[in-house]
Design a protein around this motif. Structure first.
Motif, PDB file in Angstrom:
ATOM      1  N   HIS A  44      -5.702  10.025 -20.720  1.00  0.00           N
ATOM      2  CA  HIS A  44      -7.122  10.105 -20.351  1.00  0.00           C
ATOM      3  C   HIS A  44      -7.400   9.764 -18.942  1.00  0.00           C
ATOM      4  CE1 HIS A  44      -7.702  10.743 -24.663  1.00  0.00           C
ATOM      5  NE2 HIS A  44      -7.381   9.193 -24.987  1.00  0.00           N
ATOM      6  N   GLN A  45      -8.416   9.192 -18.658  1.00  0.00           N
ATOM      7  CA  GLN A  45      -8.889   9.038 -17.113  1.00  0.00           C
ATOM      8  C   GLN A  45      -7.971   7.900 -16.383  1.00  0.00           C
ATOM      9  OE1 GLN A  45     -10.649   8.183 -19.686  1.00  0.00           O
ATOM     10  NE2 GLN A  45     -11.963   6.640 -19.186  1.00  0.00           N
ATOM     11  N   HIS A  46      -7.275   7.307 -17.183  1.00  0.00           N
ATOM     12  CA  HIS A  46      -6.646   5.928 -16.660  1.00  0.00           C
ATOM     13  C   HIS A  46      -5.096   6.196 -16.127  1.00  0.00           C
ATOM     14  CE1 HIS A  46      -9.910   3.690 -18.796  1.00  0.00           C
ATOM     15  NE2 HIS A  46      -9.591   4.438 -19.808  1.00  0.00           N
ATOM     16  N   GLU A  47      -4.903   5.666 -15.229  1.00  0.00           N
ATOM     17  CA  GLU A  47      -3.629   5.977 -14.499  1.00  0.00           C
ATOM     18  C   GLU A  47      -2.823   4.502 -13.890  1.00  0.00           C
ATOM     19  OE1 GLU A  47      -2.962   9.718 -12.306  1.00  0.00           O
ATOM     20  OE2 GLU A  47      -3.184   8.413 -10.691  1.00  0.00           O
ATOM     21  N   LEU A  48      -1.682   4.551 -13.872  1.00  0.00           N
ATOM     22  CA  LEU A  48      -0.990   3.471 -13.407  1.00  0.00           C
ATOM     23  C   LEU A  48       0.227   3.907 -12.507  1.00  0.00           C
ATOM     24  CD1 LEU A  48      -0.403   0.088 -13.082  1.00  0.00           C
ATOM     25  CD2 LEU A  48       1.012   0.466 -15.146  1.00  0.00           C
ATOM     26  N   MET A  49       0.340   3.590 -11.410  1.00  0.00           N
ATOM     27  CA  MET A  49       1.716   3.933 -10.535  1.00  0.00           C
ATOM     28  C   MET A  49       2.232   2.592 -10.177  1.00  0.00           C
ATOM     29  SD  MET A  49       0.502   7.013  -8.131  1.00  0.00           S
ATOM     30  CE  MET A  49       1.736   6.867  -7.098  1.00  0.00           C
ATOM     31  N   THR A  50       3.463   2.619 -10.577  1.00  0.00           N
ATOM     32  CA  THR A  50       4.158   1.414 -10.336  1.00  0.00           C
ATOM     33  C   THR A  50       5.706   1.691  -9.736  1.00  0.00           C
ATOM     34  OG1 THR A  50       5.184  -0.910 -11.099  1.00  0.00           O
ATOM     35  CG2 THR A  50       5.531   1.256 -12.451  1.00  0.00           C
ATOM     36  N   TYR A  51       6.218   1.027  -8.530  1.00  0.00           N
ATOM     37  CA  TYR A  51       7.252   1.318  -7.831  1.00  0.00           C
ATOM     38  C   TYR A  51       8.552   0.562  -8.625  1.00  0.00           C
ATOM     39  CZ  TYR A  51       4.316   3.388  -4.424  1.00  0.00           C
ATOM     40  OH  TYR A  51       3.519   4.106  -3.656  1.00  0.00           O
ATOM     41  N   ILE A  52       9.724   1.353  -8.687  1.00  0.00           N
ATOM     42  CA  ILE A  52      10.890   0.858  -9.110  1.00  0.00           C
ATOM     43  C   ILE A  52      11.912   0.884  -8.028  1.00  0.00           C
ATOM     44  CG2 ILE A  52      12.712   1.213 -10.882  1.00  0.00           C
ATOM     45  CD1 ILE A  52      10.670   2.755 -12.717  1.00  0.00           C
ATOM     46  N   GLU A  53      12.393  -0.283  -7.753  1.00  0.00           N
ATOM     47  CA  GLU A  53      13.092  -0.359  -6.564  1.00  0.00           C
ATOM     48  C   GLU A  53      14.678   0.558  -6.977  1.00  0.00           C
ATOM     49  OE1 GLU A  53      12.581  -1.287  -3.589  1.00  0.00           O
ATOM     50  OE2 GLU A  53      10.468  -1.731  -4.323  1.00  0.00           O
ATOM     51  N   LYS A  54      15.311   0.842  -5.965  1.00  0.00           N
ATOM     52  CA  LYS A  54      16.478   1.642  -6.388  1.00  0.00           C
ATOM     53  C   LYS A  54      17.550   0.621  -7.369  1.00  0.00           C
ATOM     54  CE  LYS A  54      16.773   4.451  -2.055  1.00  0.00           C
ATOM     55  NZ  LYS A  54      17.827   4.923  -0.816  1.00  0.00           N
ATOM     56  N   LYS A  55      17.865  -0.401  -6.942  1.00  0.00           N
ATOM     57  CA  LYS A  55      18.807  -1.228  -7.750  1.00  0.00           C
ATOM     58  C   LYS A  55      18.184  -1.385  -9.203  1.00  0.00           C
ATOM     59  CE  LYS A  55      21.422  -5.233  -8.297  1.00  0.00           C
ATOM     60  NZ  LYS A  55      21.585  -4.807  -9.841  1.00  0.00           N
ATOM     61  N   GLU A  56      16.807  -1.516  -9.222  1.00  0.00           N
ATOM     62  CA  GLU A  56      16.397  -1.765 -10.751  1.00  0.00           C
ATOM     63  C   GLU A  56      16.458  -0.444 -11.437  1.00  0.00           C
ATOM     64  OE1 GLU A  56      12.654  -3.359 -13.376  1.00  0.00           O
ATOM     65  OE2 GLU A  56      12.289  -3.123 -11.041  1.00  0.00           O
ATOM     66  N   ALA A  57      16.277   0.921 -10.603  1.00  0.00           N
ATOM     67  CA  ALA A  57      16.521   1.892 -11.248  1.00  0.00           C
ATOM     68  C   ALA A  57      17.795   2.408 -11.770  1.00  0.00           C
ATOM     69  CB  ALA A  57      16.064   2.911 -10.306  1.00  0.00           C
ATOM     70  N   GLN A  58      18.849   2.063 -10.808  1.00  0.00           N
ATOM     71  CA  GLN A  58      20.203   1.947 -11.380  1.00  0.00           C
ATOM     72  C   GLN A  58      20.293   1.267 -12.521  1.00  0.00           C
ATOM     73  OE1 GLN A  58      22.600   4.302  -9.819  1.00  0.00           O
ATOM     74  NE2 GLN A  58      23.346   3.759 -11.680  1.00  0.00           N
ATOM     75  N   ASP A  59      20.008  -0.038 -12.352  1.00  0.00           N
ATOM     76  CA  ASP A  59      20.316  -0.943 -13.692  1.00  0.00           C
ATOM     77  C   ASP A  59      19.607  -0.173 -14.830  1.00  0.00           C
ATOM     78  OD1 ASP A  59      21.285  -2.837 -12.323  1.00  0.00           O
ATOM     79  OD2 ASP A  59      19.686  -4.140 -12.020  1.00  0.00           O
ATOM     80  N   CYS A  60      18.643   0.254 -14.827  1.00  0.00           N
ATOM     81  CA  CYS A  60      18.096   0.898 -15.961  1.00  0.00           C
ATOM     82  C   CYS A  60      18.619   2.199 -16.618  1.00  0.00           C
ATOM     83  CB  CYS A  60      16.458   1.398 -15.496  1.00  0.00           C
ATOM     84  SG  CYS A  60      15.331   2.118 -16.946  1.00  0.00           S
ATOM     85  N   ILE A  61      19.132   2.827 -15.522  1.00  0.00           N
ATOM     86  CA  ILE A  61      20.464   3.870 -16.138  1.00  0.00           C
ATOM     87  C   ILE A  61      21.438   3.515 -16.557  1.00  0.00           C
ATOM     88  CG2 ILE A  61      21.752   5.671 -15.053  1.00  0.00           C
ATOM     89  CD1 ILE A  61      18.631   6.801 -15.275  1.00  0.00           C
ATOM     90  N   ASP A  62      21.903   2.214 -16.002  1.00  0.00           N
ATOM     91  CA  ASP A  62      23.242   1.574 -16.490  1.00  0.00           C
ATOM     92  C   ASP A  62      22.951   0.707 -18.024  1.00  0.00           C
ATOM     93  OD1 ASP A  62      24.678   2.819 -14.573  1.00  0.00           O
ATOM     94  OD2 ASP A  62      24.340   0.936 -13.295  1.00  0.00           O
ATOM     95  N   GLY A  63      21.498   1.001 -18.495  1.00  0.00           N
ATOM     96  CA  GLY A  63      21.432   0.366 -19.653  1.00  0.00           C
ATOM     97  C   GLY A  63      20.822  -0.975 -19.601  1.00  0.00           C
ATOM     98  N   ILE A  64      20.313  -1.647 -18.796  1.00  0.00           N
ATOM     99  CA  ILE A  64      19.802  -2.797 -18.425  1.00  0.00           C
ATOM    100  C   ILE A  64      18.333  -2.558 -18.434  1.00  0.00           C
ATOM    101  CG2 ILE A  64      19.392  -4.935 -16.867  1.00  0.00           C
ATOM    102  CD1 ILE A  64      22.430  -4.417 -15.891  1.00  0.00           C
ATOM    103  N   GLU A  65      17.464  -3.067 -19.322  1.00  0.00           N
ATOM    104  CA  GLU A  65      16.215  -2.989 -19.516  1.00  0.00           C
ATOM    105  C   GLU A  65      15.212  -3.113 -18.242  1.00  0.00           C
ATOM    106  OE1 GLU A  65      12.551  -3.999 -22.601  1.00  0.00           O
ATOM    107  OE2 GLU A  65      14.758  -4.128 -23.130  1.00  0.00           O
ATOM    108  N   CYS A  66      14.363  -2.460 -17.824  1.00  0.00           N
ATOM    109  CA  CYS A  66      13.579  -2.702 -16.675  1.00  0.00           C
ATOM    110  C   CYS A  66      12.519  -3.713 -16.863  1.00  0.00           C
ATOM    111  CB  CYS A  66      13.078  -1.384 -15.939  1.00  0.00           C
ATOM    112  SG  CYS A  66      14.123  -0.081 -15.983  1.00  0.00           S
TER     113      CYS A  66
END
Length: 90
Positions: A44-66
Motif C-alpha cells: 500500500h503506501q508503506h515502503e522500506l528500503m534496505t541496503y545489502i552489502e555485496k558480501k551479504e548478497a553473495q552469501d544469500c545467493i550461496d544459500g546463507i540466509e540474509c
C-alpha cells in the motif's frame, strides 16, 4: 554465481516466503553510489528500503540466509501487517 537483481530477489523470496504470503512487493536493484544492493519492500503506501552489502548478497545467493534483511522484513511485517489487516503474520 553472479548476482543479478532477479536471482537475488528469487533467493530472498525462497528464504522469506512471508513476503509473498502478505502480498508485499519486493524489488531489487544495485546502487552504484553506495556500492550495495537495495531491497525495496512496499505494501500500500508503506515502503522500506534496505541496503545489502555485496558480501551479504553473495552469501544469500550461496544459500546463507540474509540475517539483517530478515530482521528488516520481520519489522516491516510487524509494523504494516498486523492489527487485523489482510496480512499473514508468521
Amino acid at each position: 554465481m553472479i548476482i543479478t537483481p532477479e536471482n537475488l530477489r528469487t533467493k530472498i523470496l525462497s528464504f522469506y516466503p512471508e513476503i509473498e504470503k502478505n502480498n508485499i512487493e519486493l524489488s531489487i536493484h544495485f546502487d552504484d553510489e553506495k556500492k550495495a544492493w537495495v531491497a525495496q519492500l512496499s505494501k500500500h503506501q508503506h515502503e522500506l528500503m534496505t541496503y545489502i552489502e555485496k558480501k551479504e548478497a553473495q552469501d544469500c545467493i550461496d544459500g546463507i540466509e540474509c540475517v539483517y534483511l530478515g530482521t528488516q522484513i520481520g519489522q516491516f511485517i510487524f509494523n504494516y501487517c498486523s492489527e487485523g489487516s489482510e496480512c499473514n503474520v508468521p
